[in-house]
Design an enzyme around this catalytic site. Structure first.
Site, mmCIF file in Angstrom:
data_model
loop_
_atom_site.group_PDB
_atom_site.id
_atom_site.type_symbol
_atom_site.label_atom_id
_atom_site.label_comp_id
_atom_site.label_asym_id
_atom_site.label_seq_id
_atom_site.Cartn_x
_atom_site.Cartn_y
_atom_site.Cartn_z
ATOM 1 N N GLY A 179 0.823 -1.201 0.000
ATOM 2 C CA GLY A 179 0.000 0.000 0.000
ATOM 3 C C GLY A 179 0.852 1.243 0.000
ATOM 4 C CG HIS A 439 12.939 37.229 3.138
ATOM 5 N ND1 HIS A 439 13.065 36.227 2.212
ATOM 6 C CD2 HIS A 439 14.189 37.716 3.339
ATOM 7 C CE1 HIS A 439 14.334 36.128 1.854
ATOM 8 N NE2 HIS A 439 15.046 37.020 2.531
#
Length: 462
Positions: A179, A439
């Site tokens: 899976g 930032h």
């Protein structure tokens, strides 16, 4: 069965997992008299066998990788191996702290908590511990268990489920994971970090097949780089014991050998033998069927969480439980937009998304009405600092709102909150581009992607 007629609760909840306890807490907060019945531990799969323990294992694996890779950051460190007992102690301490806090919350809200295995005995009652608990309304929230395939017996020894994997007393030398969905790739990632030789078998053509195809391909590229092997597009045929492990044979005859086989093909609803069908509750393949307000076909019964055929995510069950409590308390409720629910796979690198895939958008709006943009994390300063690779992909209806945000890279799960707002508030790229993102952060990658989609790219190429 003794009938305790002294109390008729406003709401009787069968199952104390994410959906059940959320309904209990919110219901009690709104003045409902609530009984909560749970046969195991309050918190359910998410807290004890799912979200929390798996993420603890993944974080331990991340620490191991950081120790191995410290030198590239100018830090001298040595990796001496995994102390699995220590890992389990760390994991169990996290669970224990959250469990204690949750028990305190339920007690503080004066929810009547009953430990025992309950069974729906009428449209307004649940039998538990030889007692009949009556309610004006019943909420079914019995959750799910790991699934297997016909002829594939999970024995807890060499063929195991995710429940067994969470308490394994060793790091397997090699593992096959059947899976390639969320559970499979998360265990593949953690075990690889611990030093296991991992092979993922996925019958569909991509890992995390419900995600946007671009995200799947990026994850596959990252797994190859990490040395995680996978076989795609061929289905499982059989598994058998070898002298010292397990052999898996696929439909094309190809075989794979390993110490253990983890069956990670998903989870199925817990509904058998609980009286649901006897009380006339409509069901399909074990799932309880509900409408958009989580109501079953029986007026006094609702159902939430993994028991119903919606997204099998703890936060979805949580939201569904709150919706039911608020509806019963007479508040105006809004159905859940399941496309607007954030989805995160916490492997390394992480895969996060909200909204619809590019393929789905083209199906709904037409191929000529869909715009897709990819922003590479190589242009993001903080991602450079972290030495992570990946992309943010935006899917937009032409000249309209962003309908899909798909992200691959370390810590992308922490960026999905803003992505959720972008999708759910039907934001235009120009509107997001106006926002000032801090930032240097990975968060500004979302801002940069929207700047580019709005026609004014800064740190990305046209």
């Amino acid at each position: 069965m003794a009938n305790d007629a002294s109390t008729v609760f406003d709401l009787v909840i069968l199952g104390g997992g994410s959906g059940g306890y959320a309904a209990a807490l919110r219901g009690a907060q709104l003045g409902l008299d609530v009984a909560l019945i749970e046969k195991n531990k309050l918190g359910g799969t998410c807290l004890h066998n799912g979200c929390i323990p798996t993420k603890a294992l993944l974080h331990a694996g991340e620490i191991a990788d950081q120790a191995r890779e410290a030198e590239q950051f100018g830090v001298k460190a040595s990796f001496e191996g995994i102390d699995i007992a220590g890992v389990h102690k760390y994991k169990d301490d996290v669970i224990a702290g959250l469990y204690k806090g949750l028990q305190g919350l339920v007690a503080s809200r004066k929810v009547t908590y009953i430990e025992g295995e309950g069974r729906l005995s009428s449209p307004t009652s649940v039998d538990v511990n030889g007692q009949r608990v009556q309610g004006r309304h019943v909420l079914l929230a019995t959750g799910s268990v790991p699934k297997s395939l016909p002829g594939l017996e999970i024995d807890g020894n060499r063929i195991i489920s995710s429940d067994h994997a969470l308490t394994l007393d060793r790091v397997p030398q090699s593992a096959i994971i059947l899976g390639g969905g969320v559970i499979g790739v998360e265990f593949a990632s953690a075990w690889k970090s611990f030093g296991t030789d991992v092979t993922v078998i996925e019958g569909l053509k991509h890992l995390v097949p419900v995600e946007d195809e671009n995200s799947s391909k990026l994850l596959e590229r990252a797994f190859r780089k990490r040395g995680i092997k996978f076989n795609l597009g061929t289905f499982f045929e059989k598994a058998e014991y070898t002298q010292d492990g397990v052999r898996v044979t696929l439909a094309d005859g190809k075989t794979f050998d390993a110490e253990v086989l983890l069956v990670a093909i998903g989870r199925g609803p817990v509904s058998q033998g609980l009286g649901y069908e006897e009380q006339g509750v409509a069901m399909d393949r074990g799932y309880v069927l509900v409408n958009e307000y989580m109501q079953t076909n029986v007026e006094t019964i609702s159902a939430v969480g993994d028991l119903v055929p919606t997204l099998q995510l703890a936060h979805v069950g949580f939201a569904e439980g709150i919706l039911v409590a608020e509806r019963l308390a007479g508040l105006k409720t809004v159905p859940i937009d399941y496309d607007g629910v954030p989805r995160v796979t916490y492997c390394h690198p992480e895969v996060a998304s909200v909204g619809i895939t590019e393929a789905k958008a083209k199906e709904i709006y037409g191929a000529d009405k869909v715009v897709a943009l990819k922003y590479n994390l190589a242009g993001n300063g903080k991602s450079k600092i972290l030495k992570t690779a990946g992309e943010i992909k935006l899917v937009q209806v032409k000249d309209g709102a962003v309908v899909g945000v798909h992200m691959v890279g370390d810590r992308m799960g922490e960026q999905v909150g803003e992505a959720q707002l972008i999708y759910n508030w039907e934001a235009l790229p120009a509107e997001v581009a106006q926002l000032v993102h801090a930032h240097p952060t990975q968060n500004e990658a979302l801002g940069e992607a929207h700047l580019a989609l709005a026609g004014k790219p800064l740190h990305s190429h046209d």
